[in-house]
Each structure stands twice: as C-alpha cells, then as structure tokens.
Design a protein around this motif. Sequence first.
Motif, short mmCIF file in Angstrom:
data_model
loop_
_atom_site.label_atom_id
_atom_site.label_comp_id
_atom_site.label_asym_id
_atom_site.label_seq_id
_atom_site.Cartn_x
_atom_site.Cartn_y
_atom_site.Cartn_z
N LEU A 2 33.19 -9.51 -6.80
CA LEU A 2 33.17 -7.89 -6.68
C LEU A 2 34.21 -7.36 -5.81
CD1 LEU A 2 29.20 -7.70 -5.75
CD2 LEU A 2 30.46 -7.17 -7.86
N ARG A 3 34.81 -6.44 -6.17
CA ARG A 3 36.06 -5.95 -5.24
C ARG A 3 35.64 -4.46 -5.10
NH1 ARG A 3 39.24 -2.86 -8.40
NH2 ARG A 3 39.48 -3.46 -10.65
N LEU A 53 31.76 -0.50 -6.45
CA LEU A 53 32.64 -2.02 -6.73
C LEU A 53 32.84 -2.47 -8.10
CD1 LEU A 53 30.27 -4.12 -3.97
CD2 LEU A 53 32.44 -2.99 -3.53
N GLU A 104 25.44 -11.59 -8.12
CA GLU A 104 26.79 -11.17 -6.91
C GLU A 104 26.27 -9.89 -6.31
OE1 GLU A 104 30.64 -11.45 -8.07
OE2 GLU A 104 30.08 -13.47 -9.28
N TYR A 108 26.00 -9.88 -2.12
CA TYR A 108 26.55 -8.88 -1.43
C TYR A 108 25.71 -7.97 -0.41
CZ TYR A 108 30.19 -5.35 -0.52
OH TYR A 108 31.10 -4.29 0.12
N ALA A 111 24.69 -10.16 2.43
CA ALA A 111 25.87 -10.75 3.20
C ALA A 111 26.20 -10.06 4.56
CB ALA A 111 27.14 -11.20 2.41
N GLU A 113 28.72 -8.13 7.20
CA GLU A 113 29.73 -7.39 7.14
C GLU A 113 31.01 -8.14 7.70
OE1 GLU A 113 29.99 -3.09 7.37
OE2 GLU A 113 27.88 -3.30 8.23
N ASP A 115 32.25 -8.62 4.47
CA ASP A 115 31.97 -9.01 3.04
C ASP A 115 30.86 -8.58 2.42
OD1 ASP A 115 34.60 -10.49 3.33
OD2 ASP A 115 33.39 -12.18 4.43
N GLY A 116 30.13 -7.75 2.97
CA GLY A 116 28.74 -7.35 2.32
C GLY A 116 28.14 -6.29 3.24
#
Length: 178
Positions: A2-3, A53, A104, A108, A111, A113, A115-116
């Motif tokens: 994911l981006r 994302l 994912e 996310y 997860a 922060e 990264d999530g």
Amino acid sequence: MLRRATDADIPSMLAWRNQEANRSVSINQHLITAEEHAAWWSRASQDPTRRVLMFEYASRPLGVVTFFDHDPVARSASWGFYLDHDGTTADGTALLAWTKIMREAVAYAFAPEPDGLDIDLLQGEVLPHNESVRAMNRRLGFTEGEPYEQTTDDGVVTAIPVSLHRDDRPTRRSAKEQ
C-alpha cells in the motif's frame, strides 16, 4: 503493498470505481463523473481524517483502499476498497489481489504510525448480496451488526455494518497446527 495515492492515480481510481462489478457492491452505484471524482479527490487529499492508498502487486497498481473518519483520540476509522476488477479478472489475479488488498488494509489499520493508523477499531459496511466480501470479513475477524437502510442519490440501500477490534483479529497458526 500500500502506498499513498497521488494525482497521477486519479484516472485509474475513477475508471476502476466505475467498473460495473465495483458499482454493484457500492453504496453509491451511479457512474461517477470526472467532475464529481475531481471534487472528491480535492476534498479527500486534504482531509486529515482520510487516507487514500493505492494497492500494488508486482509493481502494478491494482486497487484503492480508503480510510476515512480516522479519529486518533478514539483510535478508530472506517474503510472501503475496490480493485481493478476487469484487469485482475482478465489476467487471472483477481482472487490473489482481492485477498491481499483486504489483508494489507487490515494490517495497515492496526500498524503503528507512521506506517499505519494505529487504531483499535476498524469499521465499514457491506451490502447483503456481497457474500464473498462478507465471508472474507468473517475470516479476518469482523463482526456484522444489524442491517440498516440509508438513502443515497441512487435510492434506498440496505447496508450491514461491520467492525473489527484490534484484539479480535485471528492469529495465524503454524502449518503444523493446521
């Protein structure tokens, strides 16, 4: 993977969202115009309670995950997703992409922060006839609430609220235990 979505992703996001398979399982089922999508993106990309994302697999964008109503104090957020259904169906990657995007996105959400989202409660909604997503939601530990009706521009739609608390996620067992 994911981006964060960018302006360059706008055409793909709109095209995928307007695919019949995605519209048929969405609360709002009408064809979204370029103007409507641009207005949404303008708001969503500036909204601190949202994260849009792109899901990529093998360096190829295949879907979109949207987290919204993110409340860091309450440690909660809502979410939704859709894939390039037509493209992944044509090349045989639909099931793989669908499974990966859901796993994912859930990872996310919980997860830490940066990264999530580092939330404790993830919420969403699903239409009653979307049995495949409902089944995957159950596998991921989501619980369903009571169906309710909501009025949209497209008419009245019945939706089922779903939620997953951090502590209710299933744990993976080793291959020996399965």
